[in-house]
Design a protein around this motif. Structure first.
Motif, PDB file in Angstrom:
ATOM      1  N   ALA A 117     -35.849  12.342 -22.285  1.00 42.39           N
ATOM      2  CA  ALA A 117     -35.605  13.167 -23.482  1.00 42.39           C
ATOM      3  C   ALA A 117     -36.873  13.899 -23.915  1.00 42.39           C
ATOM      4  O   ALA A 117     -36.813  15.043 -24.367  1.00 42.39           O
ATOM      5  N   ARG A 119     -39.559  14.489 -21.924  1.00 42.78           N
ATOM      6  CA  ARG A 119     -40.162  15.187 -20.771  1.00 42.78           C
ATOM      7  C   ARG A 119     -41.533  14.626 -20.395  1.00 42.78           C
ATOM      8  O   ARG A 119     -42.419  15.359 -19.943  1.00 42.78           O
ATOM      9  N   VAL A 143     -35.869  16.669 -26.629  1.00 41.74           N
ATOM     10  CA  VAL A 143     -34.774  16.425 -27.590  1.00 41.74           C
ATOM     11  C   VAL A 143     -35.003  15.077 -28.258  1.00 41.74           C
ATOM     12  O   VAL A 143     -35.634  14.178 -27.687  1.00 41.74           O
ATOM     13  N   LYS A 148     -29.387  10.627 -33.300  1.00 43.60           N
ATOM     14  CA  LYS A 148     -28.378  11.144 -32.366  1.00 43.60           C
ATOM     15  C   LYS A 148     -27.414  10.025 -31.989  1.00 43.60           C
ATOM     16  O   LYS A 148     -27.706   8.839 -32.180  1.00 43.60           O
ATOM     17  N   ASP A 204     -24.576  12.208 -27.695  1.00 42.97           N
ATOM     18  CA  ASP A 204     -25.725  13.099 -27.475  1.00 42.97           C
ATOM     19  C   ASP A 204     -26.477  12.650 -26.228  1.00 42.97           C
ATOM     20  O   ASP A 204     -27.092  13.462 -25.541  1.00 42.97           O
ATOM     21  N   HIS A 205     -26.443  11.353 -25.972  1.00 39.05           N
ATOM     22  CA  HIS A 205     -27.066  10.796 -24.758  1.00 39.05           C
ATOM     23  C   HIS A 205     -26.155   9.693 -24.250  1.00 39.05           C
ATOM     24  O   HIS A 205     -25.511   9.000 -25.050  1.00 39.05           O
ATOM     25  N   LYS A 229     -22.364  17.169 -23.631  1.00 36.60           N
ATOM     26  CA  LYS A 229     -23.111  18.191 -24.378  1.00 36.60           C
ATOM     27  C   LYS A 229     -24.206  18.775 -23.481  1.00 36.60           C
ATOM     28  O   LYS A 229     -24.837  18.035 -22.715  1.00 36.60           O
ATOM     29  N   PRO A 230     -24.467  20.066 -23.608  1.00 41.17           N
ATOM     30  CA  PRO A 230     -25.406  20.713 -22.681  1.00 41.17           C
ATOM     31  C   PRO A 230     -26.860  20.224 -22.805  1.00 41.17           C
ATOM     32  O   PRO A 230     -27.642  20.415 -21.876  1.00 41.17           O
ATOM     33  N   ARG A 231     -27.205  19.590 -23.928  1.00 43.41           N
ATOM     34  CA  ARG A 231     -28.593  19.090 -24.025  1.00 43.41           C
ATOM     35  C   ARG A 231     -28.648  17.574 -23.857  1.00 43.41           C
ATOM     36  O   ARG A 231     -29.691  16.932 -24.079  1.00 43.41           O
ATOM     37  N   GLY A 255     -28.372  24.097 -16.246  1.00 41.44           N
ATOM     38  CA  GLY A 255     -28.512  23.990 -17.704  1.00 41.44           C
ATOM     39  C   GLY A 255     -27.238  23.519 -18.388  1.00 41.44           C
ATOM     40  O   GLY A 255     -27.075  23.676 -19.596  1.00 41.44           O
ATOM     41  N   GLY A 258     -28.845  18.414 -20.180  1.00 39.95           N
ATOM     42  CA  GLY A 258     -30.257  18.540 -20.525  1.00 39.95           C
ATOM     43  C   GLY A 258     -31.198  17.889 -19.517  1.00 39.95           C
ATOM     44  O   GLY A 258     -32.110  18.528 -18.976  1.00 39.95           O
ATOM     45  N   ASN A 280     -36.187  18.324 -14.560  1.00 37.06           N
ATOM     46  CA  ASN A 280     -35.567  17.653 -15.711  1.00 37.06           C
ATOM     47  C   ASN A 280     -34.822  16.369 -15.308  1.00 37.06           C
ATOM     48  O   ASN A 280     -33.757  16.067 -15.848  1.00 37.06           O
TER      49      ASN A 280
END
Ligand code: DGY
Length: 330
Positions: A117, A119, A143, A148, A204-205, A229-231, A255, A258, A280
């Motif tokens: 998350a 990076r 993120v 979340k 979210d994760h 979700k895209p992120r 993309g 995430g 990523n």
């Protein structure tokens, strides 16, 4: 009566080998090696018991003609390397190492989630490559975890340990599992049961902690990834093959997802080339349970299982964690 013979397929802590030697003649391998069916069949011949690891795949072909083997202790909680039906038919007691690794594996799921998350892995590589020329406000944006929603697919003991840690991060938890947990357990884990599509859409994760079975193969494939979700960050500490790695790589590259933290891979130790090419994704070599204490506890439990299954030691005839206890009553 001559001593029973036990084979240990890979290097193990010396004190565990010594413990086994109190009861058995032990042949302990000193190198880790992946064996073919024929090689494993040959290696197991002439032994009463074996302490095996997840790279040793035991099926009917491996056991064919072996009338001596009576016990297999698997060094791991997951046992998708063992064909339990064939092992049971052969009258062999199989055991695994549940519970003792729960907390370490749960810690590691959070390690992968945090690193992916935020990076951390890519930022460190960049720094080491000498590319950091001063702090920039808009560099390395990741993120958040706190606040979340955490999703957990597979809510056994490890899933529950992961959920309990989410409370410290202020993360509401959703989960999906074959069986819903009793209400009191849901409450102590702070987790709410939802169906799988809702889990994928609302998390979210997402952390995967389900066992590998033929039904769970590609439980997360292109269709499931498309719901996420895209992120979102996806973490797999369960087994390779639960995720379609090619579909995951393409979602990460395009993309549509995430980031990912992966400790297990389809066909490991090989890792899909597309995953290796991505920044990523955090990749680690199946080490979720790899702490000194936990690996010792797993090895001790495996040895205790083997000793008891072969009718020796204080728990003689009652291995602590058998997979197919029905063999014991035959
Ligand atoms: C297990 O126990 O199944 C792990 O994957 C190996 O540590």
């Amino acid at each position: 009566m001559s001593k029973q013979r036990v084979w240990v397929s890979r290097p193990l802590f010396p004190e565990i080998v010594t413990k086994l030697e109190q009861y058995f003649v032990v042949v302990a391998e000193t190198a880790d090696q992946k064996r073919s069916t024929e090689q494993l069949k040959k290696a197991l011949a002439g032994f009463d018991g074996a302490l095996l690891g997840l790279n040793d795949r035991v099926d009917a072909a491996v056991l064919e003609g072996n009338n001596r083997l009576k016990a297999i202790a698997n060094l791991g909680v997951g046992y998708n390397n063992l064909d339990i039906a064939a092992i049971t038919r052969a009258g062999i007691i199989a055991s695994n190492t549940p519970e003792v690794l729960n907390e370490s594996v749960a810690d590691y799921a959070w390690a992968l989630l945090l690193v992916a998350a935020r990076r951390v892995n890519s930022a460190e590589r960049w720094l080491r490559a000498g590319q950091w020329h001063g702090m920039r406000f808009d560099d390395w944006l990741g993120v958040d975890l706190h606040g979340k929603t955490l999703g957990i697919l597979g809510m056994g003991r490890i899933g529950q340990a992961i959920a309990r840690r989410a409370q410290g991060f202020g993360m509401p938890v959703l989960y999906h599992n074959r069986h819903r947990l009793p209400e009191s357990l849901e409450q102590s884990c702070g987790a709410r049961y939802v169906d799988k599509p809702t889990l994928l859409r609302e998390s979210d994760h997402l952390v995967l902690v389900l066992p590998f079975t033929s039904e769970n193969r590609h439980a997360i494939g292109a269709a499931e990834l498309a719901l996420m979700k895209p992120r979102a960050v996806l973490v797999n500490i369960a087994r390779g093959g639960i995720v379609d790695d090619a579909a995951l790589a393409s979602a990460l590259r395009d993309g549509r997802l995430g980031a990912a933290g992966l400790d297990v891979f389809e066909g490991e130790p090989a890792v899909h080339a597309d995953l290796l090419a991505l920044e990523n994704v955090v990749l680690s070599p199946h080490i979720a349970s790899a702490t000194e204490d936990t690996r010792r506890a797993m090895a001790t439990l495996a040895a205790d299982n083997l000793i008891a299954a072969l009718g020796r030691g204080p728990q003689s005839g009652h291995p602590p964690t058998p997979i197919n206890p029905e063999v014991l009553t035959r």
